[in-house]
Design a protein around this motif. Structure first.
Motif, PDB file in Angstrom:
ATOM      1  N   UNK A  37       8.266  12.909  -1.481  1.00 54.76           N
ATOM      2  CA  UNK A  37       8.009  11.625  -2.119  1.00 54.76           C
ATOM      3  C   UNK A  37       7.058  11.848  -3.285  1.00 54.76           C
ATOM      4  N   UNK A  38       7.267  11.067  -4.325  1.00 57.91           N
ATOM      5  CA  UNK A  38       6.442  11.155  -5.525  1.00 57.91           C
ATOM      6  C   UNK A  38       5.704   9.831  -5.677  1.00 57.91           C
ATOM      7  N   UNK A  39       4.374   9.909  -5.721  1.00 54.17           N
ATOM      8  CA  UNK A  39       3.550   8.708  -5.857  1.00 54.17           C
ATOM      9  C   UNK A  39       2.910   8.727  -7.238  1.00 54.17           C
ATOM     10  N   UNK A  40       3.367   7.828  -8.104  1.00 55.30           N
ATOM     11  CA  UNK A  40       2.826   7.697  -9.450  1.00 55.30           C
ATOM     12  C   UNK A  40       1.737   6.625  -9.430  1.00 55.30           C
ATOM     13  N   UNK A  41       0.529   7.005  -9.742  1.00 53.02           N
ATOM     14  CA  UNK A  41      -0.587   6.065  -9.714  1.00 53.02           C
ATOM     15  C   UNK A  41      -0.994   5.776 -11.153  1.00 53.02           C
ATOM     16  N   UNK A  42      -0.499   4.666 -11.679  1.00 51.34           N
ATOM     17  CA  UNK A  42      -0.841   4.269 -13.044  1.00 51.34           C
ATOM     18  C   UNK A  42      -2.245   3.672 -13.041  1.00 51.34           C
ATOM     19  N   UNK A  43      -3.150   4.373 -13.699  1.00 53.82           N
ATOM     20  CA  UNK A  43      -4.573   4.018 -13.651  1.00 53.82           C
ATOM     21  C   UNK A  43      -4.969   3.160 -14.855  1.00 53.82           C
ATOM     22  N   UNK A  44      -4.258   2.053 -15.016  1.00 54.26           N
ATOM     23  CA  UNK A  44      -4.601   1.130 -16.091  1.00 54.26           C
ATOM     24  C   UNK A  44      -4.209   1.613 -17.470  1.00 54.26           C
ATOM     25  N   UNK A  45      -3.087   2.303 -17.582  1.00 51.36           N
ATOM     26  CA  UNK A  45      -2.636   2.815 -18.879  1.00 51.36           C
ATOM     27  C   UNK A  45      -2.386   1.667 -19.863  1.00 51.36           C
ATOM     28  N   UNK A  46      -2.642   1.939 -21.143  1.00 52.35           N
ATOM     29  CA  UNK A  46      -2.423   0.928 -22.181  1.00 52.35           C
ATOM     30  C   UNK A  46      -1.268   1.290 -23.116  1.00 52.35           C
ATOM     31  N   UNK A  47      -0.605   2.417 -22.847  1.00 52.81           N
ATOM     32  CA  UNK A  47       0.568   2.799 -23.639  1.00 52.81           C
ATOM     33  C   UNK A  47       1.831   2.466 -22.844  1.00 52.81           C
TER      34      UNK A  47
END
Length: 333
Positions: A37-47
């Protein structure tokens, strides 16, 4: 739909990496081991990184994307650990990529040797060149006695002022139950060198470890143009905090870690002073900033009952300048 029983959970902290994110995710999707499993944790990206995460998540059932306010990489990795369902946990940074057989090879070694930690090597890849990075320890299996005998002496810092073998957490496969049972998580208020203290804690608690020396499975992308010449005291505060945490965590009656902790603080000092010298400040301004660091209590404490580490002559001279707080001399080297 999520995978119910993945063998490995791969955690990818994501922050403003739209240019490289697809390359990273594709390298994980192309792994020869498919039950992951792949867990992508978007940490408040602005792009456009959040939309890239969502696009992959909607297309592949083994990818989960979560979005959160920006709390930096330590918190992002902790969120991933808490969500992970795999028997093992791996980390991949979102601007890097991995070889197709990385996790199958590491999983097999972990299962065959029943190791809490398995580590491989990596390639540092620049715009125009690359080179291989290996650790100065022996390859193969370590039981608990071997860990204490061979790795405790460098669990925090090598005598030559180099980081420990576990400095790069993304070269490591961790048994998830081992991390959870030993309460090994990232210190979320530390935003620099978070890998170092996490790796040291993990090795300190491990009962078994295997080093796949010469297996260069991970590609660490290094872009010199992104290197900043600015510095900030928040980084210095993090360095001091790390050293204080190390002092508290590594209170061991049977093994004395105090010298390694001092060498660790010396490394931070050398690194931060170098950053000051790399700025566009005037010589006088550099001297003022260097003086602040050299007069810090944490730096002064390094040299109490402290013998010179095993380093080359030029570095010994710089260490003596630090010891005697010669900020004027250092700022003009």
């Amino acid at each position: 739909m999520e995978i119910k029983n993945p063998l490995i959970s791969i955690i990818v902290p994501v922050y403003n990496v739209e240019k490289y994110l697809a390359r990273c995710i594709d390298s994980i999707l192309n792994q020869s081991l498919k039950n992951i499993e792949i867990i992508l944790v978007d940490d408040g990206s602005t792009d456009s990184s959040p939309s890239i995460c969502d696009e992959y998540s909607s297309k592949y059932e083994n990818i989960t994307a979560i979005h959160k306010k920006n709390e930096r990489v330590s918190a992002a990795r902790n969120d991933g650990i808490k969500l992970a369902k795999g028997k093992y946990i791996g980390f991949v940074d979102s601007d890097d990529w991995i070889e197709f057989n990385m996790f199958e090879s590491m999983y097999k070694v972990a299962e065959d040797t029943k190791s809490d930690i398995v580590m491989c090597d990596f390639k540092k890849v620049g715009i125009q060149n690359q080179y291989k990075v290996s650790q100065p320890i022996r390859e193969g299996y370590y039981d608990r006695n071997m860990i204490e005998k061979e790795l405790f002496p460098c669990i925090i810092m090598f005598e030559n002022i180099e980081f420990p073998p576990t400095i790069s957490n993304w070269t490591i496969l961790f048994r998830r139950k081992f991390l959870v049972d030993n309460n090994i998580y990232y210190d979320e208020d530390i935003h620099y060198c978070e890998d170092s203290i996490f790796g040291s804690k993990a090795m300190y608690n491990a009962n078994s470890f295997y080093y796949m020396k010469g297996s260069y499975f991970y590609n660490y992308f290094y872009n010199p143009s992104s290197t900043t010449t600015t510095f900030n005291m928040k980084k210095w505060d993090s360095y001091v905090t790390i050293n204080n945490r190390l002092k508290e965590y590594f209170k061991n009656d049977e093994f004395d870690f105090s010298r390694q902790i001092k060498i660790n603080m010396l490394y931070f000092t050398l690194n931060f002073l170098k950053e000051i010298k790399g700025t566009n400040l005037s010589d006088k301004e550099k001297e003022i900033e260097c003086k602040k660091i050299l007069n810090d209590k944490a730096v002064k404490n390094i040299f109490k009952k402290f013998s010179m580490p095993d380093v080359h002559f030029k570095l010994k001279v710089i260490i003596m300048i630090i010891k005697y707080r010669l900020s004027f001399v250092y700022s003009r080297l």
